[in-house]
Scaffold this active site. Sequence first.
Site: not given
Length: 243
Positions: A40, A129, A131
């Site tokens: 990624d 994403d 986090e």
Amino acid sequence: MARDRTPHRLIAVGVTAAALAGAALAGIPAAADNRPRGHDVSSYQKHIDWSAARAKGARFVYVKATESDSYRNPRFGRHYSGSRNAGLLHGAYHFALPDTSSGTAQARHFLRHGGHWKPDGWTLPPALDVEHNPYNAEKPCYGLGRAAMVRWIRAFSDEVWRGTGRRPVIYTTTHWWNRCTGRSREFGATHPLWLASWHSSPGRLPAGWSFLSFWQCAGHGPLPGDQDRWIGSPAELKKFATG
């Protein structure tokens, strides 16, 4: 995931639970298995030789498209088309900042700027994403309570579902998820898991998931950006992309 604009970055339910059983991963070192490799990237990776990446074993890539409700990766288009031209499956991901705007607003921004999906066999589902907070270490959960965080993720997912017909892959860590969602089990049955775990095996999964789809196993390696594995066969990866 890889940082942008001095921001940050991101993997990943479309294959059978039996094929992706988390228990089966317990002793698999990243370097020892032959499951499809990928990576990624974000704007931090400026110039990528995609043909060289494929020659080194890359079969898929996730490219950062957006962050919050305004940032766009200026290299997204080049990375996205370059990877496809080299024969890689590709997908887009959004880096969540739940303290700046709603999940719905950020999903709409993502969908407008690269987050769409099509069943062409080459496009991976959109990814979220979510986090630790890279901008304020004192607020790893972005100042949101656990119930509020779950609502934010649900709103983002619902908007992506409305726009694409697929639930987003969720990229996270076990520690962050259990801490910031209160060990929510709401998403595991319907959202593919992309687990970040830079160890010799994935380890314990976040609450709600019994298996994972993608494993981010290292922050650097032979491929540009972070190093990932698809936990399944090449045929299953293709099927996952097709939907």
